[in-house]
Design a protein around this motif. Structure first.
Motif, PDB file in Angstrom:
ATOM      1  N   GLU A  82       3.054  -0.666  10.910  1.00  0.00           N
ATOM      2  CA  GLU A  82       4.028   0.062  10.099  1.00  0.00           C
ATOM      3  C   GLU A  82       3.816   1.571  10.136  1.00  0.00           C
ATOM      4  O   GLU A  82       4.769   2.334  10.003  1.00  0.00           O
ATOM      5  N   ARG A  83       2.569   1.987  10.240  1.00  0.00           N
ATOM      6  CA  ARG A  83       2.208   3.406  10.140  1.00  0.00           C
ATOM      7  C   ARG A  83       1.264   3.790  11.282  1.00  0.00           C
ATOM      8  O   ARG A  83       0.052   3.924  11.079  1.00  0.00           O
ATOM      9  N   ILE A 139      -6.701   4.882   8.639  1.00  0.00           N
ATOM     10  CA  ILE A 139      -7.117   3.630   8.003  1.00  0.00           C
ATOM     11  C   ILE A 139      -8.616   3.484   8.212  1.00  0.00           C
ATOM     12  O   ILE A 139      -9.087   3.389   9.349  1.00  0.00           O
ATOM     13  N   VAL A 158       0.862  -1.183   0.000  1.00  0.00           N
ATOM     14  CA  VAL A 158       0.000   0.000   0.000  1.00  0.00           C
ATOM     15  C   VAL A 158       0.899   1.234   0.000  1.00  0.00           C
ATOM     16  O   VAL A 158       1.768   1.371   0.854  1.00  0.00           O
ATOM     17  N   ILE A 214      -6.156   5.612   3.865  1.00  0.00           N
ATOM     18  CA  ILE A 214      -6.203   4.288   3.249  1.00  0.00           C
ATOM     19  C   ILE A 214      -7.571   3.697   3.545  1.00  0.00           C
ATOM     20  O   ILE A 214      -7.955   3.553   4.711  1.00  0.00           O
ATOM     21  N   LEU A 251      -0.638  -2.633   8.514  1.00  0.00           N
ATOM     22  CA  LEU A 251      -0.540  -1.197   8.236  1.00  0.00           C
ATOM     23  C   LEU A 251      -0.425  -0.391   9.523  1.00  0.00           C
ATOM     24  O   LEU A 251       0.347   0.558   9.617  1.00  0.00           O
TER      25      LEU A 251
END
Length: 141
Positions: free
Chosen positions: A91-92, A97, A64, A70, A88
């Protein structure tokens, strides 16, 4: 494998010009990624962002891109998409999201939130929420 289709709605999509509703004093257009196999959702979201000068990336696979928001389609491949949300989030940590699914899928909504989704919206609210998160007024004609 991952297929990433990006579209800068201002300049790339079918040679389109800036939307007439774009005002140079507005915030810079924001970017949205969509993780979905449903081309109808993709088309609707791309069209909505195109109208306001935003950018759009359709993601098929696990990679992504770094986008402002997102959106993850929870209508199909739910276990895979819940795992993607979790990855995700790890990681972020600051990522926006947003999962979306049928309004009656309460257990799925809880699972997605527990996995790290910022929020879950109904399928029908996808465009409106994307535009709001991107900083665009959805009440203007």
């Amino acid at each position: 494998h991952c297929l990433l289709l990006c579209c800068d709605a201002v300049s790339v999509c079918r040679g389109a010009r800036r939307s007439r509703s774009y005002d140079g004093h507005m915030a810079r257009p924001r970017s949205v990624a969509l993780v979905s196999d449903d081309l109808m959702f993709a088309s609707q979201l791309q069209s909505a962002l195109h109208r306001v000068g935003g950018t759009f990336a359709l993601v098929v696979g696990a990679r992504v891109p770094l986008e402002d928001a997102i959106f993850v389609d929870l209508n199909t491949r739910t276990e895979e998409r819940i795992a993607l949300i979790s990855a995700l989030r790890a990681e972020r940590p600051q990522a926006e999201i947003v999962g979306f699914c049928h309004h009656a899928a309460r257990q799925l909504r809880r699972e997605a939130l527990d996995a790290g989704a910022t929020r879950i919206v109904n399928n029908g609210a996808l465009q409106t929420v994307a535009l709001r998160l991107a900083g665009f007024d959805t009440k203007r004609p």
